[in-house]
Motif scaffolding. Sequence first.
Motif, mmCIF file in Angstrom:
data_model
loop_
_atom_site.group_PDB
_atom_site.id
_atom_site.type_symbol
_atom_site.label_atom_id
_atom_site.label_comp_id
_atom_site.label_asym_id
_atom_site.label_seq_id
_atom_site.Cartn_x
_atom_site.Cartn_y
_atom_site.Cartn_z
ATOM 1 N N THR A 131 -6.075 -2.896 6.770
ATOM 2 C CA THR A 131 -6.716 -3.795 7.617
ATOM 3 C C THR A 131 -6.281 -5.149 7.693
ATOM 4 O O THR A 131 -6.171 -5.714 6.504
ATOM 5 C CB THR A 131 -8.065 -3.686 7.570
ATOM 6 O OG1 THR A 131 -8.585 -2.388 7.745
ATOM 7 C CG2 THR A 131 -8.975 -4.716 8.604
ATOM 8 N N GLN A 168 -2.535 5.557 3.397
ATOM 9 C CA GLN A 168 -3.769 4.497 3.292
ATOM 10 C C GLN A 168 -4.132 3.693 4.380
ATOM 11 O O GLN A 168 -3.101 3.525 5.424
ATOM 12 C CB GLN A 168 -3.397 3.664 2.032
ATOM 13 C CG GLN A 168 -3.140 4.471 0.774
ATOM 14 C CD GLN A 168 -4.531 4.969 0.254
ATOM 15 O OE1 GLN A 168 -5.609 4.443 0.135
ATOM 16 N NE2 GLN A 168 -4.384 6.402 -0.122
ATOM 17 N N GLU A 169 -5.156 3.372 4.707
ATOM 18 C CA GLU A 169 -5.646 2.357 5.848
ATOM 19 C C GLU A 169 -5.324 0.997 5.392
ATOM 20 O O GLU A 169 -5.663 0.701 4.404
ATOM 21 C CB GLU A 169 -7.247 2.817 6.034
ATOM 22 C CG GLU A 169 -7.624 1.662 7.101
ATOM 23 C CD GLU A 169 -9.146 2.083 7.280
ATOM 24 O OE1 GLU A 169 -9.765 3.303 7.477
ATOM 25 O OE2 GLU A 169 -9.930 1.032 7.185
ATOM 26 N N THR A 228 0.708 -1.099 -0.046
ATOM 27 C CA THR A 228 -0.099 -0.194 -0.018
ATOM 28 C C THR A 228 0.893 1.173 0.059
ATOM 29 O O THR A 228 2.143 1.204 0.284
ATOM 30 C CB THR A 228 -0.805 0.099 1.201
ATOM 31 O OG1 THR A 228 -1.909 1.082 1.370
ATOM 32 C CG2 THR A 228 -0.077 0.129 2.465
ATOM 33 N N ARG A 263 -1.853 5.353 15.789
ATOM 34 C CA ARG A 263 -2.600 4.974 14.340
ATOM 35 C C ARG A 263 -2.915 3.453 14.293
ATOM 36 O O ARG A 263 -3.434 2.955 13.431
ATOM 37 C CB ARG A 263 -1.482 5.175 13.491
ATOM 38 C CG ARG A 263 -0.864 6.708 13.292
ATOM 39 C CD ARG A 263 0.359 6.723 12.359
ATOM 40 N NE ARG A 263 1.570 6.308 12.512
ATOM 41 C CZ ARG A 263 1.936 5.072 12.040
ATOM 42 N NH1 ARG A 263 1.438 4.380 11.141
ATOM 43 N NH2 ARG A 263 3.004 4.345 12.377
ATOM 44 N N LYS A 292 -5.702 -2.834 12.566
ATOM 45 C CA LYS A 292 -5.946 -1.618 11.649
ATOM 46 C C LYS A 292 -4.799 -0.714 11.696
ATOM 47 O O LYS A 292 -4.438 -0.216 12.880
ATOM 48 C CB LYS A 292 -7.214 -1.123 11.601
ATOM 49 C CG LYS A 292 -7.676 0.208 10.596
ATOM 50 C CD LYS A 292 -8.824 0.493 10.747
ATOM 51 C CE LYS A 292 -9.997 -0.405 10.216
ATOM 52 N NZ LYS A 292 -11.302 0.304 10.583
ATOM 53 N N GLN A 336 -3.857 3.155 10.617
ATOM 54 C CA GLN A 336 -4.320 4.271 9.805
ATOM 55 C C GLN A 336 -4.089 5.423 10.519
ATOM 56 O O GLN A 336 -4.400 6.043 11.430
ATOM 57 C CB GLN A 336 -5.950 4.446 10.003
ATOM 58 C CG GLN A 336 -6.736 5.567 9.075
ATOM 59 C CD GLN A 336 -8.221 5.660 9.293
ATOM 60 O OE1 GLN A 336 -8.760 5.088 10.215
ATOM 61 N NE2 GLN A 336 -8.698 6.222 8.372
ATOM 62 N N PRO A 337 -3.301 6.679 9.535
ATOM 63 C CA PRO A 337 -2.841 6.050 8.266
ATOM 64 C C PRO A 337 -1.405 5.355 8.450
ATOM 65 O O PRO A 337 -0.678 5.166 9.456
ATOM 66 C CB PRO A 337 -2.453 7.678 7.745
ATOM 67 C CG PRO A 337 -2.068 8.481 8.995
ATOM 68 C CD PRO A 337 -2.830 7.791 10.045
ATOM 69 N N SER A 338 -1.278 4.702 7.493
ATOM 70 C CA SER A 338 -0.120 3.724 7.207
ATOM 71 C C SER A 338 1.371 4.643 7.041
ATOM 72 O O SER A 338 1.138 5.758 6.051
ATOM 73 C CB SER A 338 -0.196 2.680 6.307
ATOM 74 O OG SER A 338 -0.298 3.117 5.100
#
Lengths: 115, 114
Positions: free
Chosen positions: A20, A17-18, A13, A64, A78, A80-82
């Motif tokens: 999961t 971006q998120e 990614t 995050r 999760k 977010q944000p990466s």
Amino acid sequence: DAGVIQSPRHEVTEMGQEVTLRCKPISGHDYLFWYRQTMMRGLELLIYFNNNVPIDDSGMPEDRFSAKMPNASFSTLKIQPSEPRDSAVYFCASSLRDSSYNEQFFGPGTRLTVL
Amino acid sequence: GDSVTQMEGPVTLSEEAFLTINCTYTATGYPSLFWYVQYPGEGLQLLLKATKADDKGSNKGFEATYRKETTSFHLEKGSVQVSDSAVYFCALGDSGGGADGLTFGKGTHLIIQP
């Protein structure tokens, strides 16, 4: 028994971006663990649950990161944000409480690459 | 806090050689001790365990003895095979018989050459 199942096996990614990550523990196990593995820091415990309740999240690196376990057969981690420094292999493990020892069974891991 | 120290790798041996991978730990109480093995592209698998002092864990020709006096749990095998090439992790667990997260060493990469 299918063992601990993780998905996806690989995730690429872009920064911001998120992401999961998903885990299905072994049926009947009452503990679930999330670990992160990097070359620099080795294997680190991020968080663990007992009977779907988070017990210790002191290893979660930043706000995050978040983890949930809505039921006994499913958990998510999760980010977010990466960020690029989140790139690592993330393992889920489960165990059944035993009075003599606490063997953990690991999934195959999710290799996360953040560009 | 609890910690585990393993010898640095990679360790390269010839087939049929004797293997020792050192592991020492620091912990309060009396933890359970484990060796896990990770083959390329896979998750960790439990190799052997010991739950109290002087216990010897063994599996697939590997052995380790829980030495409380030296706080050690060294992994040994008398004759290694190419298929033993993997990363080996020493770990300790909760001493109260619970199921807290494990504390792992950094891992030792073992390479066996034919």
